[in-house]
Design a protein around this motif. Structure first.
Motif, PDB file in Angstrom:
ATOM      1  N   PHE A  52      43.299  28.512  32.837  1.00 12.89           N
ATOM      2  CA  PHE A  52      42.856  29.860  33.195  1.00 12.89           C
ATOM      3  C   PHE A  52      43.901  30.676  33.930  1.00 12.89           C
ATOM      4  CE2 PHE A  52      41.236  28.871  37.378  1.00 12.89           C
ATOM      5  CZ  PHE A  52      40.444  27.741  37.283  1.00 12.89           C
ATOM      6  N   VAL A  53      44.901  29.979  34.505  1.00  6.01           N
ATOM      7  CA  VAL A  53      46.051  30.753  34.996  1.00  6.01           C
ATOM      8  C   VAL A  53      46.712  31.414  33.795  1.00  6.01           C
ATOM      9  CG1 VAL A  53      48.359  30.615  35.991  1.00  6.01           C
ATOM     10  CG2 VAL A  53      46.493  29.349  37.047  1.00  6.01           C
ATOM     11  N   GLY A  54      46.901  30.636  32.723  1.00  5.38           N
ATOM     12  CA  GLY A  54      47.531  31.154  31.506  1.00  5.38           C
ATOM     13  C   GLY A  54      46.744  32.324  30.929  1.00  5.38           C
ATOM     14  N   ASP A  55      45.414  32.153  30.806  1.00  5.65           N
ATOM     15  CA  ASP A  55      44.570  33.214  30.250  1.00  5.65           C
ATOM     16  C   ASP A  55      44.674  34.484  31.080  1.00  5.65           C
ATOM     17  OD1 ASP A  55      43.856  31.400  28.400  1.00  5.65           O
ATOM     18  OD2 ASP A  55      41.819  31.024  29.191  1.00  5.65           O
ATOM     19  N   SER A  56      44.595  34.309  32.408  1.00  2.00           N
ATOM     20  CA  SER A  56      44.619  35.484  33.280  1.00  2.00           C
ATOM     21  C   SER A  56      45.954  36.199  33.192  1.00  2.00           C
ATOM     22  CB  SER A  56      44.378  35.071  34.733  1.00  2.00           C
ATOM     23  OG  SER A  56      43.133  34.439  34.836  1.00  2.00           O
ATOM     24  N   VAL A  57      47.019  35.411  33.183  1.00  2.00           N
ATOM     25  CA  VAL A  57      48.346  36.035  33.158  1.00  2.00           C
ATOM     26  C   VAL A  57      48.569  36.740  31.818  1.00  2.00           C
ATOM     27  CG1 VAL A  57      50.828  35.589  33.174  1.00  2.00           C
ATOM     28  CG2 VAL A  57      49.358  34.527  34.890  1.00  2.00           C
ATOM     29  N   ILE A 116      41.916  51.930  29.890  1.00  2.00           N
ATOM     30  CA  ILE A 116      42.395  51.834  31.270  1.00  2.00           C
ATOM     31  C   ILE A 116      41.260  51.545  32.262  1.00  2.00           C
ATOM     32  CG2 ILE A 116      43.529  53.083  33.171  1.00  2.00           C
ATOM     33  CD1 ILE A 116      45.525  52.391  31.121  1.00  2.00           C
ATOM     34  N   PRO A 117      40.096  52.221  32.174  1.00  2.00           N
ATOM     35  CA  PRO A 117      39.048  51.938  33.171  1.00  2.00           C
ATOM     36  C   PRO A 117      38.645  50.463  33.157  1.00  2.00           C
ATOM     37  CG  PRO A 117      38.510  53.894  31.909  1.00  2.00           C
ATOM     38  CD  PRO A 117      39.690  53.282  31.234  1.00  2.00           C
ATOM     39  N   PHE A 118      38.536  49.902  31.949  1.00  2.00           N
ATOM     40  CA  PHE A 118      38.188  48.494  31.815  1.00  2.00           C
ATOM     41  C   PHE A 118      39.250  47.611  32.470  1.00  2.00           C
ATOM     42  CE2 PHE A 118      38.848  44.624  29.257  1.00  2.00           C
ATOM     43  CZ  PHE A 118      37.649  43.968  29.513  1.00  2.00           C
ATOM     44  N   MET A 119      40.524  47.961  32.146  1.00  2.00           N
ATOM     45  CA  MET A 119      41.629  47.183  32.717  1.00  2.00           C
ATOM     46  C   MET A 119      41.582  47.224  34.239  1.00  2.00           C
ATOM     47  SD  MET A 119      43.557  46.260  30.156  1.00  2.00           S
ATOM     48  CE  MET A 119      43.696  46.681  28.438  1.00  2.00           C
ATOM     49  N   LEU A 120      41.375  48.441  34.763  1.00  2.00           N
ATOM     50  CA  LEU A 120      41.393  48.578  36.221  1.00  2.00           C
ATOM     51  C   LEU A 120      40.284  47.754  36.854  1.00  2.00           C
ATOM     52  CD1 LEU A 120      42.243  52.365  36.718  1.00  2.00           C
ATOM     53  CD2 LEU A 120      43.719  50.361  37.016  1.00  2.00           C
ATOM     54  N   GLU A 121      39.182  47.629  36.141  1.00  2.00           N
ATOM     55  CA  GLU A 121      38.082  46.863  36.680  1.00  2.00           C
ATOM     56  C   GLU A 121      38.365  45.354  36.590  1.00  2.00           C
ATOM     57  OE1 GLU A 121      33.411  46.677  35.684  1.00  2.00           O
ATOM     58  OE2 GLU A 121      34.396  48.629  35.505  1.00  2.00           O
ATOM     59  N   GLU A 122      38.969  44.968  35.477  1.00  2.00           N
ATOM     60  CA  GLU A 122      39.127  43.522  35.214  1.00  2.00           C
ATOM     61  C   GLU A 122      40.355  42.885  35.868  1.00  2.00           C
ATOM     62  OE1 GLU A 122      37.039  41.350  33.584  1.00  2.00           O
ATOM     63  OE2 GLU A 122      35.694  43.084  33.756  1.00  2.00           O
ATOM     64  N   LEU A 123      41.425  43.710  35.999  1.00  2.00           N
ATOM     65  CA  LEU A 123      42.692  43.101  36.444  1.00  2.00           C
ATOM     66  C   LEU A 123      42.621  42.356  37.781  1.00  2.00           C
ATOM     67  CD1 LEU A 123      45.868  45.163  35.573  1.00  2.00           C
ATOM     68  CD2 LEU A 123      45.474  42.710  35.300  1.00  2.00           C
ATOM     69  N   PRO A 124      42.043  42.965  38.823  1.00  2.00           N
ATOM     70  CA  PRO A 124      42.052  42.247  40.110  1.00  2.00           C
ATOM     71  C   PRO A 124      41.390  40.866  39.997  1.00  2.00           C
ATOM     72  CG  PRO A 124      41.318  44.502  40.409  1.00  2.00           C
ATOM     73  CD  PRO A 124      41.394  44.274  38.928  1.00  2.00           C
ATOM     74  N   GLY A 125      40.264  40.806  39.284  1.00  4.81           N
ATOM     75  CA  GLY A 125      39.572  39.526  39.125  1.00  4.81           C
ATOM     76  C   GLY A 125      40.453  38.511  38.411  1.00  4.81           C
ATOM     77  N   ALA A 126      41.130  38.991  37.352  1.00  2.00           N
ATOM     78  CA  ALA A 126      41.984  38.076  36.593  1.00  2.00           C
ATOM     79  C   ALA A 126      43.104  37.531  37.485  1.00  2.00           C
ATOM     80  CB  ALA A 126      42.574  38.791  35.382  1.00  2.00           C
ATOM     81  N   LEU A 127      43.683  38.419  38.283  1.00  2.00           N
ATOM     82  CA  LEU A 127      44.764  37.961  39.163  1.00  2.00           C
ATOM     83  C   LEU A 127      44.228  36.982  40.214  1.00  2.00           C
ATOM     84  CD1 LEU A 127      46.805  41.275  39.501  1.00  2.00           C
ATOM     85  CD2 LEU A 127      47.331  39.245  38.131  1.00  2.00           C
ATOM     86  N   LEU A 183      46.210  28.475  40.606  1.00  2.84           N
ATOM     87  CA  LEU A 183      47.465  27.965  41.151  1.00  2.84           C
ATOM     88  C   LEU A 183      47.219  27.152  42.413  1.00  2.84           C
ATOM     89  CD1 LEU A 183      49.873  30.968  40.590  1.00  2.84           C
ATOM     90  CD2 LEU A 183      49.869  28.739  39.434  1.00  2.84           C
ATOM     91  N   SER A 184      46.285  27.627  43.251  1.00  7.73           N
ATOM     92  CA  SER A 184      46.083  26.859  44.478  1.00  7.73           C
ATOM     93  C   SER A 184      45.369  25.548  44.167  1.00  7.73           C
ATOM     94  CB  SER A 184      45.361  27.674  45.557  1.00  7.73           C
ATOM     95  OG  SER A 184      44.049  27.908  45.157  1.00  7.73           O
ATOM     96  N   ARG A 185      44.544  25.547  43.123  1.00 10.96           N
ATOM     97  CA  ARG A 185      43.908  24.294  42.698  1.00 10.96           C
ATOM     98  C   ARG A 185      44.980  23.288  42.243  1.00 10.96           C
ATOM     99  NH1 ARG A 185      40.314  21.038  43.210  1.00 10.96           N
ATOM    100  NH2 ARG A 185      39.865  19.681  41.468  1.00 10.96           N
TER     101      ARG A 185
END
Ligand SMILES: Nc1ncnc2c1ncn2[C@@H]1O[C@H](COP(=O)(O)OP(=O)(O)O)[C@@H](O)[C@H]1O
Ligand SMILES: [Mg+2]
Length: 447
Positions: free
Chosen positions: A189-194, A243-254, A261-263
């Motif tokens: 899921f690090v890969g998916d998010s990135v 863009i609105p979707f991205m702005l909503e989703e990006l923080p969660g993905a990061l 990574l911490s896991r």
């Protein structure tokens, strides 16, 4: 006036006296020969005893009633690395480190025939210490009062440490595929998010470009229609790029990426802590942390078989070899998993791990609701190589190693309670403070 003696009578008396002398003489000769032979036998015995004393492959130290060393054998000189002249006269307490019964305590115990046995260290010239198996016998009477026999354990200790290390590597090897799996999931899921973030950025980049161009148009004083048109294009491009979707989703993905990574970092840290080098000095460590570490690296081993319930109480730091205790907790945990897999009923079992202070010990209890240990097996579970499992699943080393780590290395205890068909609890007790001097009670207990 005496009667004149008849010469014949006189001659007879003389002959009888001579006979008696001859008999006495031959008796004396016999006695002398016997004494001579006895003396020879005694010498031979003394010689062979002296030879035995000299060559026996254990260090023998004889202390006088005053507690000073009176005699040593060759093995003692070899072990201690000092000449005899330096040793004789040395006090009992100075030759051993951490010897449990002091001389006066031993005398208090009194009765002869008391034997103390335990692992201690002898001090060598130059300050090194050698592990020895020490027996101390107290003798009554006017002669020497204390006889110590010390057997060099250096080689055995080395082998034990190697065995422990080998079994740790083996565990890591066995756990490796599980650990790889544990790391793989968060890495995925690090890969998916990135890659989501990358796609999002790729989609946003042209829109941002248009935005920048728009601000430049205004600065350059472009005609209003041109600016309006550019603004309308920008908005359209923004909507097309979601863009609105991205702005909503990006923080969660990061956030998910960071969490993954911490896991991964936690698993790597646990693996490193688990593989903590064996040996060296006792160091204060957190047993609860060791339990958590073990649960992280063994996650794949138990997750399908059992749920884990933790009741970790407050524990002070415990002076221990933490890498070795990790191995103990792992061995007990894996046994609990196997016991659950071996019970007739289906479904996940439960493993409860609890810890608390039990007087001057830290107590860790690992309970499973598995098959239990059959009565016929109970006396053998700690025997090296004793196993009821098929090859590949068990090697019969787990509890033998656990016992050696807990009892020999930490002066703790390892015990269990079991009910067939209901489950088993193993209790690990580690002294919170390293045992200084074994008490007289312990001395009595070794008898
Ligand atoms: N929690 C437990 N429940 C039931 N049996 C157990 C448990 N722990 C150990 N045993 C028994 O003790 C034996 C020896 O255990 P161990 O020394 O760890 O060797 P291994 O697990 O390789 O067989 C096992 O084969 C099993 O029969
Ligand atoms: Mg085992």
């Amino acid at each position: 006036v005496t009667e004149p003696v008849d010469p014949e009578v006189l001659a007879r008396r003389l002959a009888r006296a001579e006979e008696r002398v001859a008999i006495l003489e031959s008796m004396l000769e016999d006695r002398t020969r016997e004494v001579y032979l006895a003396a020879q036998r005694l010498q031979a015995t003394t010689d062979s005893l002296a030879e035995l004393f000299r060559t026996v492959p254990g260090a023998i130290l004889v202390f006088g009633a005053d507690g000073l060393l009176e005699a040593v054998n060759g093995e003692t000189l070899r072990l201690v690395g000092r000449p005899e002249a330096e040793l004789v006269g040395a006090p009992y307490e100075r030759l051993f480190s951490g010897i449990p019964p002091s001389l006066s305590e031993l005398r208090d115990v009194g009765a002869s025939g008391q034997v103390f046995r335990g692992e201690r260290q002898m001090r060598r010239a130059g300050g090194d210490r050698i592990p020895v198996l020490l027996s101390v016998t107290l003798l009554d009477g006017a002669g020497p009062s204390l006889v110590c026999v010390a057997i060099d354990l250096t080689e055995r200790k080395k082998l034990e440490a190697e065995l422990l290390h080998a079994s740790k590597l083996e565990s890591i090897g066995r756990l490796a595929s599980g650990i790889a799996h544990e790391i793989n999931t968060p890495i995925q899921f690090v890969g998916d998010s990135v890659s989501f973030a990358r796609d999002a950025f790729a989609a946003m980049a042209p829109v941002i470009g248009r935005g920048m161009a728009l601000t430049r148009l205004r600065e350059e004083g472009a005609p209003l229609e041109v600016i309006y048109q550019a603004a309308a294009d920008l908005r359209k491009a923004g909507l097309e790029a979601e863009i609105p979707f991205m702005l909503e989703e990006l923080p969660g993905a990061l956030d998910r990426a960071l969490e993954g990574l911490s896991r991964v970092a936690a698993i790597v840290k646990a693996t490193k802590a688990f593989a903590h080098p064996t040996g060296g000095e006792l160091r204060p460590a957190d047993l609860n942390e060791a339990i958590r570490t073990t649960l992280i690296i063994a996650h794949a081993e138990y997750e399908r078989a059992a749920e884990i319930e933790l009741h970790l109480g407050d524990l002070p730091p415990v002076a221990c070899h933490i890498g070795e205790l990790n191995q103990v907790f792992l061995n007990l945990l894996i046994n609990a998993v196997h016991a659950i897999q071996d019970r007739p009923q289906r479904g996940r079992g439960k493993i409860t791990i609890s810890s608390h202070v039990d007087r001057d010990h830290a107590l860790v209890a690992i309970t499973d609701d598995g098959a239990g240990i059959p009565e016929a097996v109970q006396d053998h579970v700690f025997d090296p190589f004793f196993t009821t499992k098929e090859v590949g699943r068990g090697s019969g080393q787990g509890l033998a190693i656990a016992r050696s780590v807990v009892v020999d290395r930490h002066k703790g205890t390892l015990t269990f309670q079991t009910h067939e068909g209901l489950g088993t609890t193993f209790f690990v007790r580690i002294p919170i403070r390293p045992a200084a001097r074994t008490s007289i009670a312990a001395l009595r207990a070794v008898r």
